[in-house]
Design a protein around this motif. Structure first.
Motif, PDB file in Angstrom:
ATOM      1  N   ASP A   1       0.820  -1.208   0.000  1.00 48.88           N
ATOM      2  CA  ASP A   1       0.000   0.000   0.000  1.00 48.88           C
ATOM      3  C   ASP A   1       0.857   1.261   0.000  1.00 48.88           C
ATOM      4  OD1 ASP A   1      -2.186  -1.665   0.003  1.00 48.88           O
ATOM      5  OD2 ASP A   1      -2.654  -1.364   2.133  1.00 48.88           O
ATOM      6  N   SER A   2       1.935   1.249   0.776  1.00 51.92           N
ATOM      7  CA  SER A   2       2.820   2.407   0.823  1.00 51.92           C
ATOM      8  C   SER A   2       3.481   2.643  -0.532  1.00 51.92           C
ATOM      9  CB  SER A   2       3.884   2.209   1.903  1.00 51.92           C
ATOM     10  OG  SER A   2       4.782   3.299   1.916  1.00 51.92           O
ATOM     11  N   LEU A   3       4.029   1.586  -1.124  1.00 56.15           N
ATOM     12  CA  LEU A   3       4.680   1.729  -2.428  1.00 56.15           C
ATOM     13  C   LEU A   3       3.692   2.183  -3.497  1.00 56.15           C
ATOM     14  CD1 LEU A   3       6.996  -1.378  -2.327  1.00 56.15           C
ATOM     15  CD2 LEU A   3       7.729   1.020  -2.375  1.00 56.15           C
ATOM     16  N   LEU A   4       2.482   1.647  -3.455  1.00 55.79           N
ATOM     17  CA  LEU A   4       1.476   2.063  -4.442  1.00 55.79           C
ATOM     18  C   LEU A   4       1.118   3.537  -4.274  1.00 55.79           C
ATOM     19  CD1 LEU A   4      -0.833  -1.075  -4.612  1.00 55.79           C
ATOM     20  CD2 LEU A   4       0.810  -0.269  -6.332  1.00 55.79           C
ATOM     21  N   TRP A   5       1.079   4.019  -3.024  1.00 57.67           N
ATOM     22  CA  TRP A   5       0.782   5.445  -2.831  1.00 57.67           C
ATOM     23  C   TRP A   5       1.906   6.287  -3.429  1.00 57.67           C
ATOM     24  CZ3 TRP A   5       2.738   9.945  -1.009  1.00 57.67           C
ATOM     25  CH2 TRP A   5       1.848  11.014  -0.976  1.00 57.67           C
ATOM     26  N   TRP A   6       3.154   5.922  -3.142  1.00 57.09           N
ATOM     27  CA  TRP A   6       4.275   6.697  -3.668  1.00 57.09           C
ATOM     28  C   TRP A   6       4.292   6.660  -5.183  1.00 57.09           C
ATOM     29  CZ3 TRP A   6       6.257  10.206  -0.762  1.00 57.09           C
ATOM     30  CH2 TRP A   6       6.259  10.027   0.618  1.00 57.09           C
TER      31      TRP A   6
END
Length: 92
Positions: free
Chosen positions: A74-79
């Motif tokens: 989720d974090s990588l997808l947000w970035w």
């Protein structure tokens, strides 16, 4: 781009926000300007969106096979999503 430490994108240790989204848009634009391109050019913006889509699929694949956690995904997808929105942010 090189792997020099002064040439990396520093991920912020805080919650995603409009300020960070704007900063990341500027970082995306700087990377493209260094390559002689600009996100204000529609073809360049499209290229970025395609690249983000492919990278997002890679992240989802790594999660699907258990290489990264759901939180990491989720974090990588947000970035990565900041790249999708970068051309619009730059135009503001």
């Amino acid at each position: 781009m090189s792997d020099e430490l002064d040439n990396v994108v520093h991920l912020f240790r805080e919650e995603p926000s409009d300020r960070i989204k704007r900063q990341m848009a500027e970082d995306w634009e700087m990377a493209f300007l260094a390559a002689g391109q600009s996100l204000s050019v529609p073809e360049t913006a499209t290229s970025l969106r395609v690249a983000v889509s492919v990278m997002s699929n890679l992240v989802r694949g790594h999660h699907a096979v258990g290489h990264i956690t759901e939180e990491q995904r989720d974090s990588l997808l947000w970035w990565l999503s900041t790249g999708t929105h970068a051309p619009d942010e730059i135009q503001k």
